[in-house]
Design an enzyme around this catalytic site. Structure first.
Site, PDB file in Angstrom:
ATOM      1  N   ASP A  34      20.641 -30.517   8.124  1.00 26.71           N
ATOM      2  CA  ASP A  34      20.143 -29.353   7.361  1.00 26.71           C
ATOM      3  C   ASP A  34      19.609 -28.250   8.272  1.00 26.71           C
ATOM      4  O   ASP A  34      19.114 -27.227   7.800  1.00 26.71           O
ATOM      5  CB  ASP A  34      19.046 -29.793   6.383  1.00 26.71           C
ATOM      6  CG  ASP A  34      17.860 -30.438   7.090  1.00 26.71           C
ATOM      7  OD1 ASP A  34      17.899 -30.533   8.342  1.00 26.71           O
ATOM      8  OD2 ASP A  34      16.897 -30.831   6.417  1.00 26.71           O
ATOM      9  N   HIS A 126       5.057 -10.110  33.488  1.00 28.04           N
ATOM     10  CA  HIS A 126       4.918  -8.660  33.352  1.00 28.04           C
ATOM     11  C   HIS A 126       3.466  -8.304  33.020  1.00 28.04           C
ATOM     12  O   HIS A 126       3.052  -8.342  31.862  1.00 28.04           O
ATOM     13  CB  HIS A 126       5.867  -8.136  32.278  1.00 28.04           C
ATOM     14  CG  HIS A 126       5.908  -6.645  32.241  1.00 28.04           C
ATOM     15  ND1 HIS A 126       6.599  -5.900  33.174  1.00 28.04           N
ATOM     16  CD2 HIS A 126       5.305  -5.753  31.435  1.00 28.04           C
ATOM     17  CE1 HIS A 126       6.425  -4.624  32.923  1.00 28.04           C
ATOM     18  NE2 HIS A 126       5.649  -4.501  31.873  1.00 28.04           N
ATOM     19  N   ASP A 167       8.957   2.510  39.075  1.00 27.09           N
ATOM     20  CA  ASP A 167       7.985   3.076  38.134  1.00 27.09           C
ATOM     21  C   ASP A 167       6.565   2.741  38.563  1.00 27.09           C
ATOM     22  O   ASP A 167       6.359   1.958  39.501  1.00 27.09           O
ATOM     23  CB  ASP A 167       8.247   2.599  36.695  1.00 27.09           C
ATOM     24  CG  ASP A 167       8.258   1.093  36.555  1.00 27.09           C
ATOM     25  OD1 ASP A 167       7.664   0.413  37.404  1.00 27.09           O
ATOM     26  OD2 ASP A 167       8.864   0.607  35.585  1.00 27.09           O
ATOM     27  N   LYS A 190       7.941   6.933  36.103  1.00 24.52           N
ATOM     28  CA  LYS A 190       9.003   6.786  35.087  1.00 24.52           C
ATOM     29  C   LYS A 190       8.494   7.206  33.711  1.00 24.52           C
ATOM     30  O   LYS A 190       7.370   6.877  33.335  1.00 24.52           O
ATOM     31  CB  LYS A 190       9.471   5.325  35.042  1.00 24.52           C
ATOM     32  CG  LYS A 190      10.466   5.013  33.928  1.00 24.52           C
ATOM     33  CD  LYS A 190      11.046   3.607  34.039  1.00 24.52           C
ATOM     34  CE  LYS A 190      10.157   2.561  33.434  1.00 24.52           C
ATOM     35  NZ  LYS A 190      10.726   1.200  33.512  1.00 24.52           N
ATOM     36  N   ARG A 192       9.745   6.586  29.815  1.00 25.95           N
ATOM     37  CA  ARG A 192      10.757   5.917  29.003  1.00 25.95           C
ATOM     38  C   ARG A 192      10.782   6.570  27.622  1.00 25.95           C
ATOM     39  O   ARG A 192       9.774   6.615  26.936  1.00 25.95           O
ATOM     40  CB  ARG A 192      10.466   4.413  28.885  1.00 25.95           C
ATOM     41  CG  ARG A 192      11.540   3.666  28.107  1.00 25.95           C
ATOM     42  CD  ARG A 192      11.263   2.186  28.005  1.00 25.95           C
ATOM     43  NE  ARG A 192      11.538   1.442  29.220  1.00 25.95           N
ATOM     44  CZ  ARG A 192      12.752   1.102  29.637  1.00 25.95           C
ATOM     45  NH1 ARG A 192      13.823   1.479  28.956  1.00 25.95           N
ATOM     46  NH2 ARG A 192      12.909   0.393  30.723  1.00 25.95           N
ATOM     47  N   ASP A 217      12.296  -4.340  41.328  1.00 26.04           N
ATOM     48  CA  ASP A 217      11.611  -4.336  40.035  1.00 26.04           C
ATOM     49  C   ASP A 217      11.324  -5.772  39.617  1.00 26.04           C
ATOM     50  O   ASP A 217      11.968  -6.695  40.115  1.00 26.04           O
ATOM     51  CB  ASP A 217      12.478  -3.627  38.975  1.00 26.04           C
ATOM     52  CG  ASP A 217      11.626  -2.920  37.930  1.00 26.04           C
ATOM     53  OD1 ASP A 217      10.413  -3.191  37.861  1.00 26.04           O
ATOM     54  OD2 ASP A 217      12.179  -2.092  37.175  1.00 26.04           O
ATOM     55  N   THR A 222      18.103  -3.498  30.675  1.00 24.81           N
ATOM     56  CA  THR A 222      19.298  -2.688  30.392  1.00 24.81           C
ATOM     57  C   THR A 222      19.899  -2.094  31.667  1.00 24.81           C
ATOM     58  O   THR A 222      21.026  -1.596  31.654  1.00 24.81           O
ATOM     59  CB  THR A 222      18.944  -1.501  29.468  1.00 24.81           C
ATOM     60  OG1 THR A 222      18.040  -0.631  30.185  1.00 24.81           O
ATOM     61  CG2 THR A 222      18.310  -1.972  28.176  1.00 24.81           C
ATOM     62  N   THR A 225      16.478   1.710  34.244  1.00 30.74           N
ATOM     63  CA  THR A 225      15.418   2.068  35.207  1.00 30.74           C
ATOM     64  C   THR A 225      15.992   2.101  36.619  1.00 30.74           C
ATOM     65  O   THR A 225      15.815   3.066  37.365  1.00 30.74           O
ATOM     66  CB  THR A 225      14.259   1.041  35.120  1.00 30.74           C
ATOM     67  OG1 THR A 225      13.732   1.076  33.800  1.00 30.74           O
ATOM     68  CG2 THR A 225      13.169   1.337  36.127  1.00 30.74           C
TER      69      THR A 225
END
Ligand code: R5P
Length: 291
Positions: A34, A126, A167, A190, A192, A217, A222, A225
């Site tokens: 299930d 981060h 950044d 930077k 964004r 970085d 993506t 940057t």
């Protein structure tokens, strides 16, 4: 000590077990017909220290679920201590409510993990608005860094290098890595506008013409940057451009976007398994577990 993993980071988990002369014991994770979640340990955990090694990519949501079930089950089976080693810890970037009504994912994760684990060990999380993991977790934490490993890589493999941090928050690693490698560094500013639209500008001038530029970085997602930083370096006459990161998420066309912007080589650590992995974090985790 019993070491296990929930699928991601299996290689690191096995490496840790080998170096610590501990047993690596795989879990069975599946689903009932299930769709209900199923998890099983295959060891007697009574009185043992259980270390669950799981990077949160791919499948961050499932990893969240997996480690909570594994941690709670280990405790229920009598483990004396349960530790999470998350080479890449997801959700940390959602560190505030950017729009009304949003979940602050990092806080929710911290609350749950703190009640499940005795200790959470992670690598270069981060930390932007948060200054330390204590703002996220109430259990013991260790925050490891790959700065030294990345610095060594640059020192050994890139001649005539200059480091660019793309950044503001990248000064935390860019400056340390540059010092380690004995080269100059500049940190960009930077803005964004969206996930796929960023702009960077250089605040501190540094000689880029004819240099082998290394953009460092914590995360490449993506790739936008890095791409913007690469365009800036290219426009200033960089000889080559290498992009380095701790956690290579490489969402969608990230690698293509960076290549188009002039990046000739991408290097990552193995906190997330990928063909660009060139730096192994196993030893860092081993040393942390010895503490
Ligand atoms: C953000 O503050 C991080 O340090 C990275 O710069 C960011 O996550 C990279 O994202 P992207 O590759 O999507 O530009």
């Amino acid at each position: 000590m019993i070491i296990t993993s929930c699928g991601n980071s299996e290689k690191i988990a096995k490496g840790i077990a080998k170096q610590l002369k501990a047993k690596y014991s795989p879990l069975t994770i599946g689903a009932f017909p299930d769709g209900d979640f199923y998890l099983r340990f295959h060891e007697n955990l009574k009185g043992q220290e259980v270390v669950i090694v799981q990077g949160f990519q791919p499948s961050p949501d499932m990893s969240f679920f997996d480690v909570i079930f594994a941690g709670e089950t280990a405790r229920d089976l009598g483990a004396k201590r349960v530790v999470l080693v998350a080479p890449y810890l997801a959700y940390m970037r959602q560190d505030k409510r950017f729009h009304p009504g949003e979940a602050i994912s990092s806080k929710i994760m911290g609350k749950h993990f703190s009640s499940t684990f005795d200790e959470v060990i992670t690598i270069d999380p981060h930390l932007h608005r948060y200054k330390s993991l204590n703002e996220v977790f109430s259990c013991k934490t260790q925050c490891l860094t790959t700065n030294g490993l990345i610095g060594d890589w640059v020192k050994k493999r890139v001649r005539n290098a200059v480091i660019i941090g793309p950044d503001g928050e990248s000064y935390q690693w860019a400056e340390v890595i540059a010092k380690h490698a004995g080269v100059e560094c500049t940190v960009l500013h930077k803005t964004r506008f969206s996930s796929s639209h960023v702009a960077v500008k250089q605040l501190k001038p540094v000689e880029i013409k004819g240099k082998n530029v290394v953009i460092v970085d914590d995360i490449i997602s993506t790739g936008h940057t890095i791409a913007e930083a690469a365009k800036l370096a290219k426009a200033q006459g960089a000889k080559t451009i290498t992009a380095m990161c701790v956690h290579g998420l490489f969402a969608d066309d990230a690698l293509k976007i960076m290549k188009k912007a002039g990046v000739f080589k991408v290097v990552s650590t193995n906190t997330i398994g990928h063909s660009t992995n060139a730096i192994d974090v196993t030893e860092l985790c081993v040393q942390a577990l010895k503490k």
